[in-house]
Motif scaffolding. Structure first.
Motif, PDB file in Angstrom:
ATOM      1  N   GLY A 250       0.833  -1.190   0.000  1.00 28.00           N
ATOM      2  CA  GLY A 250       0.000   0.000   0.000  1.00 28.00           C
ATOM      3  C   GLY A 250       0.868   1.240   0.000  1.00 28.00           C
ATOM      4  O   GLY A 250       2.075   1.166   0.225  1.00 28.00           O
ATOM      5  N   GLN A 251       0.235   2.377  -0.262  1.00 26.28           N
ATOM      6  CA  GLN A 251       0.957   3.648  -0.339  1.00 26.28           C
ATOM      7  C   GLN A 251       0.210   4.728   0.416  1.00 26.28           C
ATOM      8  O   GLN A 251      -1.003   4.645   0.587  1.00 26.28           O
ATOM      9  N   PHE A 252       0.974   5.749   0.818  1.00 27.17           N
ATOM     10  CA  PHE A 252       0.370   6.949   1.380  1.00 27.17           C
ATOM     11  C   PHE A 252       1.331   8.124   1.194  1.00 27.17           C
ATOM     12  O   PHE A 252       2.540   7.940   1.148  1.00 27.17           O
ATOM     13  N   PRO A 253       0.783   9.326   1.068  1.00 21.55           N
ATOM     14  CA  PRO A 253       1.627  10.509   0.904  1.00 21.55           C
ATOM     15  C   PRO A 253       2.007  11.096   2.264  1.00 21.55           C
ATOM     16  O   PRO A 253       1.276  10.948   3.245  1.00 21.55           O
ATOM     17  N   LEU A 254       3.143  11.744   2.294  1.00 25.69           N
ATOM     18  CA  LEU A 254       3.560  12.501   3.482  1.00 25.69           C
ATOM     19  C   LEU A 254       4.026  13.876   3.032  1.00 25.69           C
ATOM     20  O   LEU A 254       4.673  14.002   1.989  1.00 25.69           O
TER      21      LEU A 254
ATOM     22  N   ALA B 220      -6.616  -8.332   6.371  1.00 22.93           N
ATOM     23  CA  ALA B 220      -7.933  -7.693   6.267  1.00 22.93           C
ATOM     24  C   ALA B 220      -7.892  -6.240   6.712  1.00 22.93           C
ATOM     25  O   ALA B 220      -8.630  -5.405   6.198  1.00 22.93           O
ATOM     26  N   GLU B 221      -7.014  -5.926   7.663  1.00 23.84           N
ATOM     27  CA  GLU B 221      -6.927  -4.571   8.217  1.00 23.84           C
ATOM     28  C   GLU B 221      -5.799  -3.742   7.606  1.00 23.84           C
ATOM     29  O   GLU B 221      -5.559  -2.611   8.033  1.00 23.84           O
ATOM     30  N   TYR B 222      -5.095  -4.277   6.608  1.00 21.08           N
ATOM     31  CA  TYR B 222      -3.909  -3.621   6.075  1.00 21.08           C
ATOM     32  C   TYR B 222      -4.167  -2.194   5.569  1.00 21.08           C
ATOM     33  O   TYR B 222      -3.400  -1.278   5.920  1.00 21.08           O
ATOM     34  N   PRO B 223      -5.219  -1.938   4.792  1.00 19.97           N
ATOM     35  CA  PRO B 223      -5.441  -0.548   4.361  1.00 19.97           C
ATOM     36  C   PRO B 223      -5.611   0.419   5.548  1.00 19.97           C
ATOM     37  O   PRO B 223      -5.027   1.513   5.538  1.00 19.97           O
TER      38      PRO B 223
ATOM     39  N   THR C 194       9.265 -10.553   5.099  1.00 20.02           N
ATOM     40  CA  THR C 194      10.009  -9.319   4.872  1.00 20.02           C
ATOM     41  C   THR C 194       9.073  -8.119   4.877  1.00 20.02           C
ATOM     42  O   THR C 194       7.874  -8.232   4.606  1.00 20.02           O
ATOM     43  N   VAL C 195       9.668  -6.975   5.172  1.00 17.33           N
ATOM     44  CA  VAL C 195       8.979  -5.687   5.102  1.00 17.33           C
ATOM     45  C   VAL C 195       9.911  -4.740   4.362  1.00 17.33           C
ATOM     46  O   VAL C 195      11.100  -4.653   4.687  1.00 17.33           O
ATOM     47  N   THR C 196       9.373  -4.039   3.367  1.00 17.77           N
ATOM     48  CA  THR C 196      10.158  -3.065   2.618  1.00 17.77           C
ATOM     49  C   THR C 196       9.400  -1.740   2.606  1.00 17.77           C
ATOM     50  O   THR C 196       8.197  -1.717   2.345  1.00 17.77           O
ATOM     51  N   VAL C 197      10.113  -0.674   2.914  1.00 18.97           N
ATOM     52  CA  VAL C 197       9.540   0.672   2.860  1.00 18.97           C
ATOM     53  C   VAL C 197      10.339   1.457   1.831  1.00 18.97           C
ATOM     54  O   VAL C 197      11.564   1.536   1.911  1.00 18.97           O
TER      55      VAL C 197
ATOM     56  N   THR D  63       5.691   3.724   0.025  1.00 19.76           N
ATOM     57  CA  THR D  63       5.147   2.416  -0.335  1.00 19.76           C
ATOM     58  C   THR D  63       5.645   1.409   0.688  1.00 19.76           C
ATOM     59  O   THR D  63       6.860   1.312   0.922  1.00 19.76           O
ATOM     60  N   VAL D  64       4.708   0.682   1.309  1.00 13.84           N
ATOM     61  CA  VAL D  64       5.048  -0.301   2.336  1.00 13.84           C
ATOM     62  C   VAL D  64       4.584  -1.668   1.846  1.00 13.84           C
ATOM     63  O   VAL D  64       3.406  -1.848   1.548  1.00 13.84           O
ATOM     64  N   SER D  65       5.522  -2.612   1.776  1.00 12.22           N
ATOM     65  CA  SER D  65       5.216  -3.955   1.286  1.00 12.22           C
ATOM     66  C   SER D  65       5.607  -5.003   2.331  1.00 12.22           C
ATOM     67  O   SER D  65       6.746  -5.006   2.812  1.00 12.22           O
ATOM     68  N   TYR D  66       4.656  -5.842   2.665  1.00  9.16           N
ATOM     69  CA  TYR D  66       4.886  -6.975   3.551  1.00  9.16           C
ATOM     70  C   TYR D  66       4.758  -8.250   2.732  1.00  9.16           C
ATOM     71  O   TYR D  66       3.834  -8.376   1.929  1.00  9.16           O
TER      72      TYR D  66
END
Length: 142
Positions: free
Chosen positions: A9-13, A125-128, A89-92, A104-107
């Motif tokens: 998922g993605q989000f702006p900062l 289910a709660e990821y967004p 893994t987790v990548t940011v 962008t955050v990927s699990y």
């Protein structure tokens, strides 16, 4: 058990990448994640150095994290294992987006037990909403 889950998922900062990136390091998350307290078994100056190991405990579960790779101000990847539950893994990734950044955050997680499968299904289910909470918490601190 179900297969590995891939969640992105993605989000702006409203922060440039050089200011946003440090918020996704072990010590940087202490600034905005309630209860986040990484413990380093070996003293480390640079918590983004590949090979760095740290542990966190959340909701009674201890997770071991290892920094796999980093591109300063751009990308960091971690391996994470919650024994008997799930591993992966987790990548940011932080990219310029106008005057701010797009995060962008990927699990990629695999269940290790039926309990881990349930926890992973709930997380997926709660990821967004999970990522929206990151955006909200980070914006509230700045």
């Amino acid at each position: 058990m179900t297969a590995t889950r891939h969640l992105t998922g993605q989000f702006p900062l409203p922060l440039p990448p050089a200011a946003a990136f440090p918020l996704f390091t072990a010590r940087g998350e202490e600034r905005w994640v309630p209860g986040w307290q990484p413990r380093f078994p070996v003293s480390t100056v640079d918590d983004t150095e590949p090979g760095t190991v740290f542990e966190t405990t959340v909701d009674g579960e201890t997770t071991t994290w290892i920094v796999l790779d980093r591109q300063p101000d751009r990308r960091i990847s971690y391996a994470r294992v919650t024994p008997g539950s799930r591993a992966g893994t987790v990548t940011v990734e932080v990219e310029p987006n106008g005057t701010g950044s797009l995060v962008t955050v990927s699990y990629q997680l695999t269940p290790l037990s039926p309990e881990g499968e349930r926890a992973l299904a709930e997380f997926a289910a709660e990821y967004p909403e999970f990522l929206r909470s990151w955006e909200t918490l980070i914006k509230a601190m700045s």
